[in-house]
Design an enzyme around this catalytic site. Structure first.
Site, PDB file in Angstrom:
ATOM      1  N   HIS A  85       0.820  -1.220   0.000  1.00 11.40           N
ATOM      2  CA  HIS A  85       0.000   0.000   0.000  1.00 11.40           C
ATOM      3  C   HIS A  85       0.853   1.270   0.000  1.00 11.40           C
ATOM      4  CE1 HIS A  85      -3.369  -2.612   0.902  1.00 11.40           C
ATOM      5  NE2 HIS A  85      -4.197  -1.584   1.005  1.00 11.40           N
ATOM      6  N   ASP A 139      -7.262  -6.341   5.973  1.00 12.74           N
ATOM      7  CA  ASP A 139      -7.638  -5.651   4.749  1.00 12.74           C
ATOM      8  C   ASP A 139      -8.987  -6.204   4.314  1.00 12.74           C
ATOM      9  OD1 ASP A 139      -6.153  -3.891   2.424  1.00 12.74           O
ATOM     10  OD2 ASP A 139      -7.778  -5.176   1.704  1.00 12.74           O
ATOM     11  N   ARG A 399     -13.505   0.426  -5.457  1.00 13.29           N
ATOM     12  CA  ARG A 399     -14.129   1.495  -4.655  1.00 13.29           C
ATOM     13  C   ARG A 399     -14.019   2.833  -5.379  1.00 13.29           C
ATOM     14  NH1 ARG A 399     -12.056  -0.917   1.076  1.00 13.29           N
ATOM     15  NH2 ARG A 399     -13.808  -2.346   1.196  1.00 13.29           N
TER      16      ARG A 399
HETATM   17  C1  MIC Z   1      -8.865  -0.220   0.923  1.00  6.10           C
HETATM   18  O1  MIC Z   1      -8.982  -0.773  -0.168  1.00  6.10           O
HETATM   19  O2  MIC Z   1      -9.691   0.607   1.351  1.00  6.10           O
HETATM   20  C2  MIC Z   1      -7.656  -0.573   1.773  1.00  6.10           C
HETATM   21  C3  MIC Z   1      -6.750   0.580   1.736  1.00  6.10           C
HETATM   22  O3  MIC Z   1      -7.005  -1.673   1.231  1.00  6.10           O
HETATM   23  C4  MIC Z   1      -8.153  -0.879   3.187  1.00  6.10           C
HETATM   24  C5  MIC Z   1      -7.090  -1.095   4.184  1.00  6.10           C
HETATM   25  C6  MIC Z   1      -6.462   0.171   4.692  1.00  6.10           C
HETATM   26  O4  MIC Z   1      -7.141   1.157   4.872  1.00  6.10           O
HETATM   27  O5  MIC Z   1      -5.264   0.139   4.938  1.00  6.10           O
HETATM   28  C7  MIC Z   1      -9.097  -2.083   3.260  1.00  6.10           C
HETATM   29  O6  MIC Z   1      -9.677  -2.455   2.268  1.00  6.10           O
HETATM   30  O7  MIC Z   1      -9.300  -2.634   4.356  1.00  6.10           O
HETATM   31 FE1  SF4 Z   2      -4.974  -2.262  -2.338  1.00  5.65          FE
HETATM   32 FE2  SF4 Z   2      -7.013  -3.719  -3.090  1.00  5.65          FE
HETATM   33 FE3  SF4 Z   2      -7.301  -2.012  -1.058  1.00  5.65          FE
HETATM   34 FE4  SF4 Z   2      -7.012  -1.157  -3.572  1.00  5.65          FE
HETATM   35  S1  SF4 Z   2      -8.700  -2.318  -2.768  1.00  5.65           S
HETATM   36  S2  SF4 Z   2      -5.985  -0.350  -1.755  1.00  5.65           S
HETATM   37  S3  SF4 Z   2      -5.605  -2.643  -4.427  1.00  5.65           S
HETATM   38  S4  SF4 Z   2      -5.981  -3.842  -1.139  1.00  5.65           S
END
Ligand code: MIC
Ligand code: SF4
Length: 661
Positions: A85, A139, A399
């Site tokens: 990340h 995650d 997202r």
């Molecule tokens: C996301 O896709 O929103 C993230 C970044 O991967 C998060 C984790 C985080 O905020 O570090 C997730 O999906 O849990």
């Molecule tokens: Fe990483 Fe997947 Fe989260 Fe996107 S959705 S920040 S690629 S873990």
């Protein structure tokens, strides 16, 4: 002996309502892993966790917590720490976090996937996932492992720390939804369109408290990475997880990864009984897009027309497999990215990137003008590639919440890699089904296997010699507070429905480096909704937040609970919560409360003084009374398990677990 951390000590299982009928795959895996609780819909159950994963943005805190628990070596079958990340080093902070995680991993028995090796979910699918096993990850897209037939769930960092120590992971025994796939996808229609269709039908709240189990003839037409696209983005339904059977296709995928030995067949009984069901005719689907700013705002491309675009980003844990990338390369071959469009491509793993380099597909992408990024989350989490002002960005991600891209007025559309690539060439939103015949993209019998970027942990005998490397940005876990019998304070913030953790605790290149420093990161809490909130909450000393339905949807980041904890938030009162966030609040010692009558939401306003009284008795009874300054009484639900009450009374999961040692 640890109350929380020992399976063998007191296994307390009640197979309530055991039926004389077939089982779903979910039930089979749950039954094989239950170590605590009643096997009854809606009850809290504790599960033995076989595997864990962390990523770096949540990992530093998870390992600080693991250290605080004080178990010398992980007790799982496999725990892996990924760096994927925070891959933008515009200061020492992220690099220090990586170094810290690497040293903790080495000392405590955790495999360490170095930066450059790829996105945790893609790499875990390729190199570590095992059908029939349980996996939790810090995650929310951990359900990607469901594509292999794992029961894989997103969790807060503290829950992962406890599971690494051998403790059970607690979920509410879910409802199980049968999603029957029939038919076969038409050429250029993609697995992404399948999950977009499920989101269109069920919404971002549709999966709360449920596991989505895919069955039917159509399953056989989907490869493991395609299945993983669907289970990955099942997180956007709010589901506990999603799962596919493990069959001959799974076996072939694992064989191509040189891991056929871990394969086992996993499937539901023919007469399995489900709580709900849904049929999706794959052959009837056409390309779709999730429009701003929610993954369930899904429309067919035909309805959106040939919209001019500014940016295209291809990659993320949803859509960055070799097959996805090969289709993209095929569309780009011999073409040039349209003027005024920026195309970024991040292959999901080193394995994928390496294979693209060897088979020439990477050259096609580069020749077309793609900006090839390292194998990491990158733009998906706002680590670079923010769109221009009011820009329209097509992304193959999962997202598209407001501001997540780093540009507040950008409009992000979520699409398949096929739609993304063709649109990048044309300069406007384009339907790939117009391309006619689709070439057969054959997957290799063997993927390129090279685990040189996975560092093995030190042996138990050598663990003492490993020094933990901490940087100055890594601050301790915030102070926790045991539950009090009365909370009298003001409402510091009132927000609407569907507030995401990206609203509560934004990410992006500027804020992510603060993930291991709660005092600093908390200055950005709710900055998308109200930049004054952190200062106001600090000044109040103690406060509560009021929210609408599905509060805390999205990521697993426990920072969305730890920052409010640091800012003095004692309770969050909403119409409903997303699963992981509600658990994170309890783990942080903050009361998640819901309106018994959702209409009462309208009776409260920011700045109101409220009193929550007789809290100890209320949590036992499952119902609490809020009294306003004018004397109005509002009923709130708080149906916690005895374990959750004990956690709240201790001031959160960390003190609870430590006191149990
Ligand atoms: C996301 O896709 O929103 C993230 C970044 O991967 C998060 C984790 C985080 O905020 O570090 C997730 O999906 O849990
Ligand atoms: Fe990483 Fe997947 Fe989260 Fe996107 S959705 S920040 S690629 S873990």
């Amino acid at each position: 002996m640890q109350r929380q951390l020992c399976y063998n000590f007191s296994i307390n299982i009640f197979f309530g309502g055991l039926r004389n009928m077939g089982l779903t795959l979910t039930e089979k895996i749950l039954r094989a892993h239950i170590v605590d609780g009643e096997f009854k819909k809606g009850a809290e159950i504790g599960l033995k966790i076989d595997q864990t994963l962390t990523q770096d943005a949540t990992g530093t805190m998870a390992y600080i917590e693991f250290e605080a628990i004080g178990i010398p070596r992980v007790r799982t079958e496999r725990s892996v720490a990924y760096i994927d990340h925070n891959t933008l080093q515009n200061g020492f902070e992220n690099a220090d976090d990586h170094r810290f995680i690497g040293s903790v991993a080495k000392k405590h028995g955790i495999y360490f996937s170095r930066p450059g090796n790829g996105i945790c979910h893609q790499v875990h699918l390729e190199r570590f996932g095992v059908p029939g096993k349980t996996l939790i990850g810090s995650d929310s897209h951990t359900p990607t492992g469901g594509g292999l037939g794992m029961l894989a769930m997103g969790a807060g960092g503290l829950d992962v720390a406890v599971a690494m120590g051998g403790g059970a992971y607690y979920i509410t025994y879910p409802k199980i939804v049968k999603i029957e796939l029939v038919g076969k996808l038409r050429p250029w229609v993609s697995a992404k369109d399948v999950i977009l269709e499920v989101l269109r039908r069920l919404s971002v709240k549709g999966g709360v408290g449920k596991v989505m189990e895919y069955v039917g003839e159509g399953v056989k037409t989907l490869s493991v990475p395609e299945r993983a696209t669907i289970t990955n983005m099942g997180a956007e339904l709010g589901a506990t997880t999603s799962i596919f059977p493990s069959d001959e296709i799974t076996r072939a995928f694992l064989a191509a990864e040189g891991r056929e030995d871990v394969w086992s067949e996993q499937k539901a009984d023919d007469d399995a009984v489900y709580d709900e069901s849904l049929v999706i005719d794959l052959s009837a689907l056409s390309p779709m897009a999730a429009c701003p700013h929610s993954p369930d705002n899904v429309k067919p491309l035909t309805e959106l027309g040939e919209m001019k675009i500014d940016q295209v980003c291809i990659g993320s844990c949803t859509n960055s497999s070799l097959a996805d990338m090969m289709k993209v390369a095929y569309i780009l071959r011999g073409k040039t990215v349209a003027p005024n469009v920026s195309l970024a491509i991040a292959p999901g793993s080193k394995q994928v990137l390496n294979m693209l380099a060897e088979n020439g597909a990477l050259a096609d992408m580069i020749a077309a003008g793609a900006r090839v990024l390292e194998s990491a989350c990158g733009p998906c989490i706002g680590m670079g590639q923010s769109p221009n002002s009011a820009g329209i960005s097509l992304r193959t991600f999962n997202r598209n919440f407001l501001g997540r891209s780093g540009t507040k007025d950008a409009k992000v559309y979520l699409v398949s890699p096929e739609v993304a690539a063709l649109s990048a060439v044309n300069g406007y939103l384009s339907d790939p089904t117009t391309l006619g015949d689709m070439p057969e993209i054959k997957m290799p019998e063997k993927f390129l296997i090279n685990d040189n970027m996975v560092e093995l942990p030190a042996s138990e005998a050598d663990a003492d010699k490993v020094e933990i490397l901490r940087g100055p940005n890594i601050k301790p876990f915030p102070e926790t507070h045991p539950l009090e019998n009365e909370i009298a304070c003001k409402i510091s913030l009132k927000v609407d429905d569907n507030i995401t953790t990206d609203h509560i605790m934004p990410a992006g290149a500027k804020i992510l480096p603060l993930r291991s420093n709660i005092p600093e990161i908390s200055k950005h809490c709710f900055e998308v909704c109200d930049p004054e909130f952190p200062a106001r909450a600090r000044a109040l000393g103690k406060s509560v937040i009021v929210g609408g339905a599905n509060y805390g949807q999205g990521s697993s980041r426990e920072h969305a609970a730890l920052a409010p904890l640091y800012l003095g938030v004692k309770a969050v009162i909403t119409k409903s919560f997303a699963r992981i966030h509600a658990a994170n609040l309890i783990n942080a010692g903050i009361l998640p409360l819901t309106f018994a009558d959702p209409a009462d939401y309208d009776k409260l306003a920011e700045g109101d003084e409220i009193v929550l009284s007789d809290i100890f008795a209320a949590v036992e009874a499952g119902s609490m009374t809020l009294t306003t300054k004018t004397g109005d009484k509002i009923k709130l639900d708080c149906a916690y398990s005895p374990r959750q009450i004990a956690i709240l009374k201790a001031g959160g999961l960390l003190p609870y677990t430590k006191s149990a040692k």
